[in-house]
Design a protein around this motif. Structure first.
Motif, PDB file in Angstrom:
ATOM      1  N   GLU A 150       0.819  -1.209   0.000  1.00 25.11           N
ATOM      2  CA  GLU A 150       0.000   0.000   0.000  1.00 25.11           C
ATOM      3  C   GLU A 150       0.857   1.265   0.000  1.00 25.11           C
ATOM      4  OE1 GLU A 150      -3.046   0.138   2.908  1.00 25.11           O
ATOM      5  OE2 GLU A 150      -3.837  -1.857   2.455  1.00 25.11           O
ATOM      6  N   LYS A 151       2.002   1.205   0.671  1.00 25.47           N
ATOM      7  CA  LYS A 151       2.906   2.354   0.713  1.00 25.47           C
ATOM      8  C   LYS A 151       4.216   1.972   0.034  1.00 25.47           C
ATOM      9  CE  LYS A 151       1.032   4.491   4.899  1.00 25.47           C
ATOM     10  NZ  LYS A 151       1.348   5.040   6.244  1.00 25.47           N
ATOM     11  N   ILE A 152       4.687   2.864  -0.816  1.00 22.63           N
ATOM     12  CA  ILE A 152       5.870   2.585  -1.623  1.00 22.63           C
ATOM     13  C   ILE A 152       6.961   3.599  -1.304  1.00 22.63           C
ATOM     14  CG2 ILE A 152       6.753   2.398  -3.987  1.00 22.63           C
ATOM     15  CD1 ILE A 152       3.862   1.765  -4.850  1.00 22.63           C
ATOM     16  N   ASN A 153       8.173   3.121  -1.088  1.00 15.82           N
ATOM     17  CA  ASN A 153       9.324   3.991  -0.878  1.00 15.82           C
ATOM     18  C   ASN A 153       9.789   4.531  -2.225  1.00 15.82           C
ATOM     19  OD1 ASN A 153      11.787   5.211  -0.331  1.00 15.82           O
ATOM     20  ND2 ASN A 153      12.459   3.615   1.097  1.00 15.82           N
ATOM     21  N   PRO A 154       9.721   5.847  -2.456  1.00 16.50           N
ATOM     22  CA  PRO A 154      10.092   6.396  -3.768  1.00 16.50           C
ATOM     23  C   PRO A 154      11.566   6.216  -4.106  1.00 16.50           C
ATOM     24  CG  PRO A 154       9.743   8.161  -2.176  1.00 16.50           C
ATOM     25  CD  PRO A 154       9.292   6.896  -1.533  1.00 16.50           C
ATOM     26  N   ARG A 155      12.378   5.842  -3.124  1.00 11.73           N
ATOM     27  CA  ARG A 155      13.814   5.647  -3.361  1.00 11.73           C
ATOM     28  C   ARG A 155      14.147   4.210  -3.782  1.00 11.73           C
ATOM     29  NH1 ARG A 155      16.951   9.859  -1.464  1.00 11.73           N
ATOM     30  NH2 ARG A 155      15.838  11.396  -0.174  1.00 11.73           N
ATOM     31  N   GLU A 156      13.133   3.331  -3.746  1.00  9.96           N
ATOM     32  CA  GLU A 156      13.368   1.937  -4.101  1.00  9.96           C
ATOM     33  C   GLU A 156      12.699   1.609  -5.432  1.00  9.96           C
ATOM     34  OE1 GLU A 156      12.103  -0.618  -0.989  1.00  9.96           O
ATOM     35  OE2 GLU A 156      13.459   0.237   0.521  1.00  9.96           O
ATOM     36  N   GLU A 157      13.380   0.841  -6.243  1.00 10.79           N
ATOM     37  CA  GLU A 157      12.819   0.419  -7.528  1.00 10.79           C
ATOM     38  C   GLU A 157      11.730  -0.626  -7.289  1.00 10.79           C
ATOM     39  OE1 GLU A 157      14.197  -1.596 -11.776  1.00 10.79           O
ATOM     40  OE2 GLU A 157      15.684  -1.101 -10.229  1.00 10.79           O
ATOM     41  N   PRO A 158      10.542  -0.434  -7.846  1.00  9.84           N
ATOM     42  CA  PRO A 158       9.469  -1.414  -7.649  1.00  9.84           C
ATOM     43  C   PRO A 158       9.843  -2.767  -8.233  1.00  9.84           C
ATOM     44  CG  PRO A 158       8.605   0.649  -8.527  1.00  9.84           C
ATOM     45  CD  PRO A 158      10.096   0.744  -8.626  1.00  9.84           C
ATOM     46  N   LEU A 159       9.380  -3.819  -7.593  1.00 14.01           N
ATOM     47  CA  LEU A 159       9.630  -5.179  -8.053  1.00 14.01           C
ATOM     48  C   LEU A 159       8.449  -5.725  -8.854  1.00 14.01           C
ATOM     49  CD1 LEU A 159      11.253  -6.620  -4.793  1.00 14.01           C
ATOM     50  CD2 LEU A 159      12.399  -5.677  -6.817  1.00 14.01           C
ATOM     51  N   TRP A 160       7.493  -4.885  -9.180  1.00 13.19           N
ATOM     52  CA  TRP A 160       6.303  -5.293  -9.911  1.00 13.19           C
ATOM     53  C   TRP A 160       6.096  -4.342 -11.088  1.00 13.19           C
ATOM     54  CZ3 TRP A 160       6.712  -3.284  -5.096  1.00 13.19           C
ATOM     55  CH2 TRP A 160       6.230  -1.981  -4.910  1.00 13.19           C
ATOM     56  N   ASN A 161       5.216  -4.727 -11.988  1.00 10.33           N
ATOM     57  CA  ASN A 161       4.941  -3.928 -13.169  1.00 10.33           C
ATOM     58  C   ASN A 161       4.043  -2.747 -12.833  1.00 10.33           C
ATOM     59  OD1 ASN A 161       3.420  -3.329 -15.899  1.00 10.33           O
ATOM     60  ND2 ASN A 161       5.230  -4.536 -16.433  1.00 10.33           N
ATOM     61  N   TRP A 162       4.215  -1.652 -13.587  1.00 11.63           N
ATOM     62  CA  TRP A 162       3.402  -0.453 -13.350  1.00 11.63           C
ATOM     63  C   TRP A 162       1.914  -0.738 -13.458  1.00 11.63           C
ATOM     64  CZ3 TRP A 162      -0.039   2.127 -16.579  1.00 11.63           C
ATOM     65  CH2 TRP A 162      -0.461   3.388 -16.120  1.00 11.63           C
ATOM     66  N   SER A 163       1.520  -1.660 -14.319  1.00 12.29           N
ATOM     67  CA  SER A 163       0.102  -1.979 -14.491  1.00 12.29           C
ATOM     68  C   SER A 163      -0.533  -2.493 -13.207  1.00 12.29           C
ATOM     69  CB  SER A 163      -0.075  -3.017 -15.605  1.00 12.29           C
ATOM     70  OG  SER A 163       0.574  -4.224 -15.272  1.00 12.29           O
ATOM     71  N   MET A 164       0.303  -2.970 -12.264  1.00 10.86           N
ATOM     72  CA  MET A 164      -0.203  -3.512 -11.008  1.00 10.86           C
ATOM     73  C   MET A 164      -0.376  -2.444  -9.934  1.00 10.86           C
ATOM     74  SD  MET A 164       2.249  -6.907 -11.072  1.00 10.86           S
ATOM     75  CE  MET A 164       1.620  -7.638  -9.565  1.00 10.86           C
ATOM     76  N   ASP A 165       0.188  -1.237 -10.159  1.00 14.06           N
ATOM     77  CA  ASP A 165      -0.038  -0.135  -9.223  1.00 14.06           C
ATOM     78  C   ASP A 165      -1.530   0.154  -9.121  1.00 14.06           C
ATOM     79  OD1 ASP A 165       2.585   0.203  -8.583  1.00 14.06           O
ATOM     80  OD2 ASP A 165       2.918   1.928  -9.875  1.00 14.06           O
ATOM     81  N   PHE A 166      -1.961   0.788  -8.047  1.00 15.77           N
ATOM     82  CA  PHE A 166      -3.399   0.949  -7.836  1.00 15.77           C
ATOM     83  C   PHE A 166      -3.705   2.241  -7.086  1.00 15.77           C
ATOM     84  CE2 PHE A 166      -1.691  -1.145  -4.128  1.00 15.77           C
ATOM     85  CZ  PHE A 166      -2.345  -0.552  -3.065  1.00 15.77           C
ATOM     86  N   ASN A 167      -4.958   2.638  -7.164  1.00 16.47           N
ATOM     87  CA  ASN A 167      -5.524   3.611  -6.244  1.00 16.47           C
ATOM     88  C   ASN A 167      -6.807   3.003  -5.683  1.00 16.47           C
ATOM     89  OD1 ASN A 167      -7.610   4.038  -8.108  1.00 16.47           O
ATOM     90  ND2 ASN A 167      -6.760   5.953  -8.878  1.00 16.47           N
ATOM     91  N   LYS A 168      -7.621   3.791  -5.035  1.00 18.01           N
ATOM     92  CA  LYS A 168      -8.802   3.225  -4.368  1.00 18.01           C
ATOM     93  C   LYS A 168      -9.829   2.657  -5.350  1.00 18.01           C
ATOM     94  CE  LYS A 168     -11.015   7.781  -4.001  1.00 18.01           C
ATOM     95  NZ  LYS A 168     -11.491   8.816  -3.060  1.00 18.01           N
ATOM     96  N   LEU A 169      -9.718   2.996  -6.625  1.00 21.94           N
ATOM     97  CA  LEU A 169     -10.652   2.485  -7.628  1.00 21.94           C
ATOM     98  C   LEU A 169     -10.164   1.205  -8.287  1.00 21.94           C
ATOM     99  CD1 LEU A 169     -11.698   5.836  -9.345  1.00 21.94           C
ATOM    100  CD2 LEU A 169     -12.899   4.577  -7.544  1.00 21.94           C
ATOM    101  N   GLY A 170      -8.940   0.773  -7.934  1.00 20.29           N
ATOM    102  CA  GLY A 170      -8.441  -0.468  -8.501  1.00 20.29           C
ATOM    103  C   GLY A 170      -7.078  -0.309  -9.138  1.00 20.29           C
ATOM    104  N   SER A 171      -6.585  -1.405  -9.690  1.00 25.87           N
ATOM    105  CA  SER A 171      -5.271  -1.399 -10.328  1.00 25.87           C
ATOM    106  C   SER A 171      -5.308  -0.615 -11.639  1.00 25.87           C
ATOM    107  CB  SER A 171      -4.818  -2.838 -10.602  1.00 25.87           C
ATOM    108  OG  SER A 171      -5.671  -3.464 -11.547  1.00 25.87           O
ATOM    109  N   ASN A 172      -4.122  -0.148 -12.068  1.00 27.30           N
ATOM    110  CA  ASN A 172      -4.042   0.526 -13.365  1.00 27.30           C
ATOM    111  C   ASN A 172      -4.542  -0.374 -14.482  1.00 27.30           C
ATOM    112  OD1 ASN A 172      -2.872   2.756 -12.131  1.00 27.30           O
ATOM    113  ND2 ASN A 172      -0.770   2.095 -12.566  1.00 27.30           N
ATOM    114  N   ASP A 173      -4.245  -1.655 -14.382  1.00 24.46           N
ATOM    115  CA  ASP A 173      -4.656  -2.627 -15.390  1.00 24.46           C
ATOM    116  C   ASP A 173      -6.171  -2.755 -15.453  1.00 24.46           C
ATOM    117  OD1 ASP A 173      -3.962  -4.374 -17.391  1.00 24.46           O
ATOM    118  OD2 ASP A 173      -3.501  -6.048 -16.063  1.00 24.46           O
ATOM    119  N   PHE A 174      -6.803  -2.815 -14.295  1.00 29.50           N
ATOM    120  CA  PHE A 174      -8.252  -2.976 -14.219  1.00 29.50           C
ATOM    121  C   PHE A 174      -8.978  -1.723 -14.706  1.00 29.50           C
ATOM    122  CE2 PHE A 174     -12.349  -2.801 -12.038  1.00 29.50           C
ATOM    123  CZ  PHE A 174     -12.833  -4.094 -12.183  1.00 29.50           C
TER     124      PHE A 174
END
Length: 223
Positions: free
Chosen positions: A171-195
């Protein structure tokens, strides 16, 4: 069947209740499961840009102000062969028009609509919207793409599935760390970017629950 407040349509393992005042679906059940519980609603999203600001909020609320205050002036039902046709005339704040729901014996719904705008508007997206229960939380689709090939995790891929939320995304992401998942999996309260991504030129698209039950829209241009 007609009651004081509803049209009730029944067929092969399905039942649909239509509000006689609004002309909209109250529930449509297939094999005893509610797959639709609202709509159709007109959606018309204007082509408005936003400022690019550093404090931009990713949780942008749905914007559909042009199509508020639906009022049905006429709601009629009639049988045509084995089908039931619901004809509705009405208006929103900024649109006026009509639509027809043709419901056959299998519970399939065909929607035709014509709406005219009362104000000048340049829409980037428009159409009719139905509501489904929150349990229908996986999107699936097949569409005509602009390009011949897409990466497997690209939100614009021509076919696939996308859950409302992906497992394993913090739910919380450190902006100094490279994500280990694809951007499409990021989300807000309405759902994932992919969805939440728009899928244009689809042959079919739908929602599915964890029991495999689904509701699906089929394009009139689908082969």
């Amino acid at each position: 069947k007609t009651t004081k407040n509803e049209f009730i349509i029944k067929g092969d393992n399905f039942a649909c209740r239509i509000d006689r005042k609004t002309g909209q679906i109250i529930t449509l059940k297939k094999n005893g499961v509610v797959i639709l519980n609202g709509g159709p609603w007109l959606m018309a999203l204007p082509l408005d840009g936003e400022g690019c600001e550093p404090d931009h909020d990713a949780n942008i609320p749905p914007f559909n102000n042009l199509c508020g205050n639906w009022k049905a002036n006429s709601v009629k039902a009639k049988k045509e062969g084995k089908d039931v046709v619901i004809s509705v005339i009405g208006s929103y704040y900024n649109f006026i028009g009509d639509y027809r729901l043709r419901i056959n014996a299998n519970g399939n719904v065909k929607l035709d609509y014509i709406f005219a705008n009362k104000i000048a508007v340049n829409p980037r997206q428009w159409g009719m919207v139905f509501d489904s229960p929150k349990s229908f939380n996986e999107l699936f689709w097949d569409r005509k793409g602009r390009w011949s090939s897409y990466p497997s995790k690209h939100i614009g891929r021509t076919h696939g599935t996308a859950p409302l939320f992906y497992d394993g995304v913090p739910e919380k992401i450190n902006p100094r760390e490279e994500p280990l998942w694809n951007w499409s999996m990021d989300f807000n309260k309405l759902g994932s970017n992919d969805f939440r991504s728009t899928r244009r030129n689809f042959n079919y698209a739908g929602l599915r629950n964890n029991k495999g039950q689904q509701v699906m829209a089929v394009s009139k241009d689908a082969s």
